[in-house]
Motif scaffolding. Structure first.
Motif, short mmCIF file in Angstrom:
data_model
loop_
_atom_site.label_atom_id
_atom_site.label_comp_id
_atom_site.label_asym_id
_atom_site.label_seq_id
_atom_site.Cartn_x
_atom_site.Cartn_y
_atom_site.Cartn_z
N VAL A 7 0.85 -1.20 0.00
CA VAL A 7 0.00 0.00 0.00
C VAL A 7 0.89 1.25 0.00
O VAL A 7 1.76 1.40 0.85
CB VAL A 7 -0.94 0.00 1.22
CG1 VAL A 7 -1.58 1.36 1.41
CG2 VAL A 7 -2.00 -1.07 1.06
N GLN A 8 0.63 2.13 -0.96
CA GLN A 8 1.47 3.32 -1.13
C GLN A 8 0.81 4.60 -0.60
O GLN A 8 1.49 5.60 -0.40
CB GLN A 8 1.79 3.52 -2.62
CG GLN A 8 2.49 2.34 -3.27
CD GLN A 8 3.92 2.18 -2.78
OE1 GLN A 8 4.68 3.14 -2.78
NE2 GLN A 8 4.28 0.98 -2.33
N GLU A 35 -5.52 3.58 -0.81
CA GLU A 35 -5.39 2.19 -1.24
C GLU A 35 -5.72 1.20 -0.12
O GLU A 35 -5.81 0.00 -0.35
CB GLU A 35 -3.96 1.93 -1.73
CG GLU A 35 -3.56 2.74 -2.98
CD GLU A 35 -2.13 2.47 -3.41
OE1 GLU A 35 -1.50 1.57 -2.82
OE2 GLU A 35 -1.65 3.16 -4.32
N ILE A 36 -5.86 1.72 1.12
CA ILE A 36 -6.07 0.81 2.25
C ILE A 36 -7.39 0.04 2.13
O ILE A 36 -7.44 -1.17 2.39
CB ILE A 36 -6.02 1.60 3.58
CG1 ILE A 36 -4.62 2.16 3.81
CG2 ILE A 36 -6.44 0.72 4.75
CD1 ILE A 36 -4.48 3.01 5.08
N ALA A 37 -8.46 0.73 1.71
CA ALA A 37 -9.77 0.06 1.64
C ALA A 37 -9.73 -1.12 0.68
O ALA A 37 -10.24 -2.22 1.00
CB ALA A 37 -10.84 1.07 1.21
N GLU A 87 5.10 -6.91 11.99
CA GLU A 87 4.08 -7.71 12.67
C GLU A 87 2.69 -7.13 12.41
O GLU A 87 1.68 -7.81 12.61
CB GLU A 87 4.34 -7.71 14.19
CG GLU A 87 5.63 -8.39 14.58
CD GLU A 87 5.94 -8.22 16.07
OE1 GLU A 87 5.11 -7.58 16.77
OE2 GLU A 87 6.98 -8.71 16.51
N ILE A 88 2.65 -5.88 12.05
CA ILE A 88 1.40 -5.19 11.73
C ILE A 88 1.54 -4.52 10.37
O ILE A 88 2.66 -4.34 9.86
CB ILE A 88 1.05 -4.13 12.80
CG1 ILE A 88 2.24 -3.19 13.01
CG2 ILE A 88 0.62 -4.79 14.10
CD1 ILE A 88 1.98 -2.06 13.97
N ASP A 89 0.39 -4.15 9.79
CA ASP A 89 0.42 -3.49 8.48
C ASP A 89 0.47 -1.97 8.61
O ASP A 89 1.20 -1.31 7.86
CB ASP A 89 -0.85 -3.87 7.69
CG ASP A 89 -0.87 -5.35 7.33
OD1 ASP A 89 -0.26 -5.72 6.32
OD2 ASP A 89 -1.48 -6.13 8.10
N PHE A 90 -0.34 -1.45 9.55
CA PHE A 90 -0.48 0.00 9.63
C PHE A 90 -0.47 0.47 11.09
O PHE A 90 -0.92 -0.25 11.99
CB PHE A 90 -1.80 0.45 8.99
CG PHE A 90 -1.98 -0.02 7.57
CD1 PHE A 90 -1.23 0.54 6.54
CD2 PHE A 90 -2.87 -1.05 7.26
CE1 PHE A 90 -1.38 0.10 5.22
CE2 PHE A 90 -3.03 -1.49 5.96
CZ PHE A 90 -2.28 -0.91 4.93
N ALA A 91 0.01 1.70 11.27
CA ALA A 91 -0.03 2.35 12.58
C ALA A 91 -0.32 3.83 12.35
O ALA A 91 -0.14 4.34 11.25
CB ALA A 91 1.29 2.19 13.33
N MET A 92 -0.81 4.49 13.39
CA MET A 92 -1.00 5.94 13.30
C MET A 92 0.10 6.63 14.09
O MET A 92 0.30 6.35 15.27
CB MET A 92 -2.37 6.34 13.88
CG MET A 92 -2.68 7.83 13.70
SD MET A 92 -3.63 8.53 15.09
CE MET A 92 -2.33 8.86 16.29
N ILE A 120 -14.62 1.22 5.16
CA ILE A 120 -14.06 -0.08 5.52
C ILE A 120 -14.92 -0.71 6.62
O ILE A 120 -15.22 -0.06 7.63
CB ILE A 120 -12.60 0.06 6.01
CG1 ILE A 120 -11.72 0.59 4.87
CG2 ILE A 120 -12.07 -1.25 6.56
CD1 ILE A 120 -10.30 0.93 5.31
N ASP A 121 -15.31 -1.95 6.44
CA ASP A 121 -16.09 -2.67 7.45
C ASP A 121 -15.15 -3.13 8.57
O ASP A 121 -14.17 -3.84 8.30
CB ASP A 121 -16.77 -3.88 6.79
CG ASP A 121 -17.78 -4.54 7.73
OD1 ASP A 121 -17.65 -4.39 8.96
OD2 ASP A 121 -18.68 -5.22 7.21
#
Length: 326
Positions: free
Chosen positions: A138-139, A143-145, A202-207, A178-179
């Motif tokens: 994901v760039q 694109e996350i949804a 270990e994770i895809d995304f963080a804030m 996103i559900d």
């Protein structure tokens, strides 16, 4: 009753009347006359701690008295807020905090929110930024949804339970269509643990925001996917806002000053004036914007009250989709 007794009784009554009148007098114009304690309900060294210290150092020049920052971390930032809530409303104990006041109440940690205090002024907002590790396909945020739809139940988002990023993701999912049943929210105790987890993939995304993620954006370890602000920020001029990506979401950590309920309005006005003048300092503005990826936003009086009402309403709506027990 003898004459002398009558005289004494009259004197005592007069003293009592004088004391009563003194207690009912409006706030004195020469406030403040002594040091002011500023309770910061977080540990030392973080963005919140440093920003409040910087601004208060400037504000005390306009107050003519020292503002003494006191770190009082613990119990999810409620140890410090409760201390101020229960302090005497004499203008000499203040709270420097942010959205965590409302978040703690919504999460069931405490039974009070913004309305338990006298708001003095909003000072800064730190813009939040969704991010991925640099090897992630994901760039950008838009694109996350699609990525979630292609990998239902497999995409991992990190957050600190009941904290700002927990609410951010819930609001982001809603804005991006996103559900929540298709994602995995993974809880961590603090930002440092989330940084390690994202580095380990270990994770895809963080804030993150610039104080917590700026160095990793700069060295290419993490990729900022969008800026949750109405316009691009100077620290990431090439990263589009979420709104530019058709995700209608602004999100920030909003820091302000609060006083115990019942603090005289004259004191609140004096404090707001001092902090407002402090934020007019251009060198201070530059440090807040460039070192801490934050924007100066000063609001006081009714404007700040309206801001807090809107902020709490948005957080309450997001809270309806959060299971705080898991």
């Amino acid at each position: 009753m003898t004459r002398s007794t009558l005289t004494m009784a009259t004197a005592v009554a007069a003293i009592g009347l004088a004391s009563s009148i003194a207690c009912s007098q409006p706030a004195q114009a020469d406030y403040p006359e002594q040091d002011i304690r500023l309770i910061i309900p977080f540990g030392p060294g973080g963005a919140t701690d440093i920003i409040f210290r910087l601004i208060s150092q400037q504000a005390e020049q306009h107050l003519g008295q020292t503002i003494v920052p006191v770190n009082m971390a613990g119990a999810g930032a409620t140890l410090g807020s409760r201390n101020v809530k229960e302090a005497r409303p004499d203008g000499y104990t203040l709270l420097g905090s942010h959205d965590s006041i409302a978040l703690s109440q919504l999460a069931g940690m405490v039974d009070y929110s913004y309305d338990a205090f006298e708001p003095v002024a909003l000072l800064t907002q730190t813009i939040n930024i969704p991010a991925a590790h640099s090897d992630h396909p994901v760039q950008s945020a838009d694109e996350i949804a699609d990525y979630v739809r292609e990998n239902p139940g497999q995409v991992r988002f990190s957050m600190i339970p009941s904290s700002t990023d927990h609410f951010f993701w819930v609001q982001f999912f809603d804005a991006a269509g996103i559900d929540m049943a298709d994602v995995r929210l993974v809880g961590y105790p603090d930002t440092g643990e989330q940084v390690s987890a994202l580095m380990a993939q270990e994770i895809d995304f963080a804030m993150f925001n610039l104080p917590s993620g700026g160095a990793f954006f700069e060295n290419g370890t993490f990729r900022p996917l969008g800026v949750a602000h109405e316009e691009r920020i100077d620290g990431l001029p090439d990263v589009p806002t979420l709104r530019e990506q058709d995700i209608e979401l602004d999100h920030s950590t909003s820091r302000g000053i609060f006083a115990p309920k019942g603090t005289p309005q004259e004191y609140l006005d004096t404090l707001a004036d001092a902090y407002g003048q402090a934020l007019e300092n251009e060198a201070l503005q530059s440090r807040i914007e460039n070192e801490f990826g934050s924007v100066v936003r000063f609001l006081a009086g009714e404007e700040y009250l309206e801001f807090l009402d809107e902020n709490e309403s948005a957080l309450s709506a997001a809270a309806e989709n959060i299971d705080f027990q898991n």
